[in-house]
Design a protein around this motif. Sequence first.
Motif, PDB file in Angstrom:
ATOM      1  N   GLN B  33       0.830  -1.202   0.000  1.00  0.00           N
ATOM      2  CA  GLN B  33       0.000   0.000   0.000  1.00  0.00           C
ATOM      3  C   GLN B  33       0.869   1.258   0.000  1.00  0.00           C
ATOM      4  O   GLN B  33       2.087   1.187   0.137  1.00  0.00           O
ATOM      5  N   GLN B  39      -4.991  -2.974   5.982  1.00  0.00           N
ATOM      6  CA  GLN B  39      -6.350  -2.863   5.444  1.00  0.00           C
ATOM      7  C   GLN B  39      -7.302  -2.243   6.465  1.00  0.00           C
ATOM      8  O   GLN B  39      -8.184  -1.472   6.107  1.00  0.00           O
ATOM      9  N   ARG B  42      -6.831   1.627   6.510  1.00  0.00           N
ATOM     10  CA  ARG B  42      -6.586   2.283   5.218  1.00  0.00           C
ATOM     11  C   ARG B  42      -7.044   3.735   5.363  1.00  0.00           C
ATOM     12  O   ARG B  42      -8.113   4.024   5.863  1.00  0.00           O
ATOM     13  N   PRO B  45      -4.828   9.036   0.763  1.00  0.00           N
ATOM     14  CA  PRO B  45      -3.420   9.269   0.412  1.00  0.00           C
ATOM     15  C   PRO B  45      -2.965  10.649   0.884  1.00  0.00           C
ATOM     16  O   PRO B  45      -3.788  11.543   1.101  1.00  0.00           O
ATOM     17  N   MET B 133     -18.074  -7.384  -5.882  1.00  0.00           N
ATOM     18  CA  MET B 133     -16.810  -7.041  -5.234  1.00  0.00           C
ATOM     19  C   MET B 133     -16.792  -7.557  -3.807  1.00  0.00           C
ATOM     20  O   MET B 133     -17.845  -7.840  -3.235  1.00  0.00           O
ATOM     21  N   THR B 134     -15.603  -7.632  -3.257  1.00  0.00           N
ATOM     22  CA  THR B 134     -15.514  -8.005  -1.851  1.00  0.00           C
ATOM     23  C   THR B 134     -15.902  -6.794  -0.996  1.00  0.00           C
ATOM     24  O   THR B 134     -15.775  -5.643  -1.429  1.00  0.00           O
ATOM     25  N   GLY B 136     -14.273  -5.790   1.464  1.00  0.00           N
ATOM     26  CA  GLY B 136     -13.031  -5.050   1.691  1.00  0.00           C
ATOM     27  C   GLY B 136     -12.734  -4.077   0.558  1.00  0.00           C
ATOM     28  O   GLY B 136     -12.221  -2.981   0.794  1.00  0.00           O
ATOM     29  N   ALA B 137     -13.071  -4.472  -0.666  1.00  0.00           N
ATOM     30  CA  ALA B 137     -12.853  -3.587  -1.818  1.00  0.00           C
ATOM     31  C   ALA B 137     -13.746  -2.358  -1.716  1.00  0.00           C
ATOM     32  O   ALA B 137     -13.290  -1.219  -1.849  1.00  0.00           O
ATOM     33  N   SER B 140     -12.554  -0.194   1.266  1.00  0.00           N
ATOM     34  CA  SER B 140     -11.283   0.518   1.109  1.00  0.00           C
ATOM     35  C   SER B 140     -11.390   1.625   0.062  1.00  0.00           C
ATOM     36  O   SER B 140     -10.768   2.670   0.201  1.00  0.00           O
ATOM     37  N   LEU B 141     -12.204   1.405  -0.974  1.00  0.00           N
ATOM     38  CA  LEU B 141     -12.417   2.489  -1.947  1.00  0.00           C
ATOM     39  C   LEU B 141     -13.068   3.688  -1.257  1.00  0.00           C
ATOM     40  O   LEU B 141     -12.730   4.839  -1.516  1.00  0.00           O
ATOM     41  N   GLN B 145      -9.923   6.027  -0.796  1.00  0.00           N
ATOM     42  CA  GLN B 145      -9.966   6.797  -2.042  1.00  0.00           C
ATOM     43  C   GLN B 145     -11.180   7.722  -2.126  1.00  0.00           C
ATOM     44  O   GLN B 145     -11.311   8.498  -3.070  1.00  0.00           O
ATOM     45  N   LYS B 146     -12.058   7.627  -1.156  1.00  0.00           N
ATOM     46  CA  LYS B 146     -13.273   8.454  -1.116  1.00  0.00           C
ATOM     47  C   LYS B 146     -14.072   8.283  -2.409  1.00  0.00           C
ATOM     48  O   LYS B 146     -14.519   9.243  -3.033  1.00  0.00           O
ATOM     49  N   LEU B 147     -14.203   7.007  -2.784  1.00  0.00           N
ATOM     50  CA  LEU B 147     -14.951   6.642  -3.988  1.00  0.00           C
ATOM     51  C   LEU B 147     -16.105   5.747  -3.549  1.00  0.00           C
ATOM     52  O   LEU B 147     -15.888   4.724  -2.885  1.00  0.00           O
ATOM     53  N   LEU B 148     -17.305   6.150  -3.902  1.00  0.00           N
ATOM     54  CA  LEU B 148     -18.473   5.349  -3.540  1.00  0.00           C
ATOM     55  C   LEU B 148     -18.777   4.396  -4.690  1.00  0.00           C
ATOM     56  O   LEU B 148     -18.976   4.829  -5.830  1.00  0.00           O
ATOM     57  N   ALA B 149     -18.778   3.105  -4.364  1.00  0.00           N
ATOM     58  CA  ALA B 149     -19.035   2.086  -5.386  1.00  0.00           C
ATOM     59  C   ALA B 149     -20.540   1.908  -5.523  1.00  0.00           C
ATOM     60  O   ALA B 149     -21.184   1.353  -4.651  1.00  0.00           O
TER      61      ALA B 149
END
Lengths: 94, 470
Positions: B33, B39, B42, B45, B133-134, B136-137, B140-141, B145-149
């Motif tokens: 990482q 994990q 997390r 960045p 997706m898992t 965890g994926a 962690s996003l 990464q501040k990304l909403l899946a």
Amino acid sequence: MANFHRLPVARGRPVRFTFEGAPVDSFAGETLATALLAAQVGAFGHTREGNPRLPFCNMGTCFDCAVQVDGRGLVRACLTDVVEGMVVNMQEIK
Amino acid sequence: MHDVAIVGAGPAGMAGALQLARAGLSVVVIDEQARAGGQIFRRPPEEFGVRHGQYRPYGWARDLIEDFEEHPLIETRFRQTVFGILRDPEGQISLAVSDGQRGTRIKARRVLLATGAYDMPVAFPGWTLPGVMTAGAVQSLLKSQKLLAGRQIVVAGSHPIQLILAAQLLEAGADLAAIALARDLPGFLEMARTLPAIPGNVSIFTEALRAMAVIARHRVPLLRRTLISAVEQTGEGPLRISLRKVDAQWRPVGTAREFEADVLALGYGFTPSTELARQAGCALSWHSAGGGWTVQHDDNFRTGVQEIFVAGEQTGVAGAGRAHAEGLVAGQAIAHSLGVGADPLEVNRAQALLKSSERFAGVMQTMFEPNRTALADLSHHSATVICRCEEITSGQLEDALTCNPFLTSASAAKLECRTGMGVCQGRYCEGTVAARIAMHHNTQIAQAGHFNAHLPVKPVPLGAYGDLDH
């Protein structure tokens, strides 16, 4: 189709790279996986049977997010930070 | 040459590194990482302009990370992959490390493996579709990464962390179509009875209750005793996710209900990342409640290979508190093995943490052990993919088992039908293959054994290999 979007928080400076020849706008600190998902890319690559793949684990263990970066194959997009001018292509036949 | 090389900068690796550095030893820590934390911690960045993420309910995480990052005797190498453990003809041990292009060898007198765990894979029809997706994926996003899946998400699993993930997604603005838990909620009531009796773990219980309140406020359907059964997709349309009611043994009862979503987040448990330990020749033992194959060690967390120690999820998945405690004890033991004694107060503190975390871990593991047979049953349809890399199907595996009556091990199945030979190197099919072999022969999963790991334990460029000679 998956629908990924950035939350409204402070990010790094703008970073532009290409995926399959098309420009992608992202921000410093993002991984390639994030940038490509936010660009609503439908597949990071395809399996030998032609099935599309998107990130599955996002922690470097599954290799479903593998792409080609500047000619290097099997690069995990989830562990690769975006860099200005990077040339990214799909990983075919994993 | 470093005194100690540590693989993994999660709670175990950071705690171990600090113990060693405080004993005056030189330490190098390698992690794939971008930043320390592992994990569980997390965080965004550096470029996003924040130092810390949200570590609730682990109040000690912030100090641990800061102490780790600021210690002058700890060298860190992020975004690098340890792809093997080597021993030269003189007996010197070293790590083979790749930065994605070039390779290096890092020599050390001792190695601490603190490689953590990954989401346990479960094979069912449609699990390879984009958008599946898992947990965890998805988490962690969001956290890092501040990304909403997805706008619309289904969360399915059996681990209590699914509730916490669901609450985080709701608070980030996601629309949850359903949360499906394979077990009944009484599991959580048992937790309520047990955990307050264990000092130091009340806050984790509070966190789960807080998540339940968020879920209730958003009126998300919380389906109990409900298991994933299949996912379908037509063209680029939404995922059509079938969820099925199950009994207490997770056996299907009644018909499936279908939900539409962009993303399916799966969390049925965790699998320890043991590939480096395997490749280095450390013995494993089967501990289903601890996540499957775990690395054998003595009271000092030393493995059968005398220079190699382990800490954290590889000894049995038990969460961040336990990993932290094991990291402290392993760090002290390594220092001692190099002739440096630890402060008796520190030793007492570490042993006390280890003891209290052991009780908590035991309760969690017993209560939330996945039903491996029921999960492997989801893979039975002949067209279901078992090995997502090589696209080996359930039918191909079954044919191999039927045609070769003496095929009784996961390794033999790998040689016979290529399941486990792809780029993930078997991490995502080993459990399913072993469970299916056990079901076929009416034996135990442990008897099917595990895949072996070889150098490189993760694919690296050929050039990185060549560099090892220099």
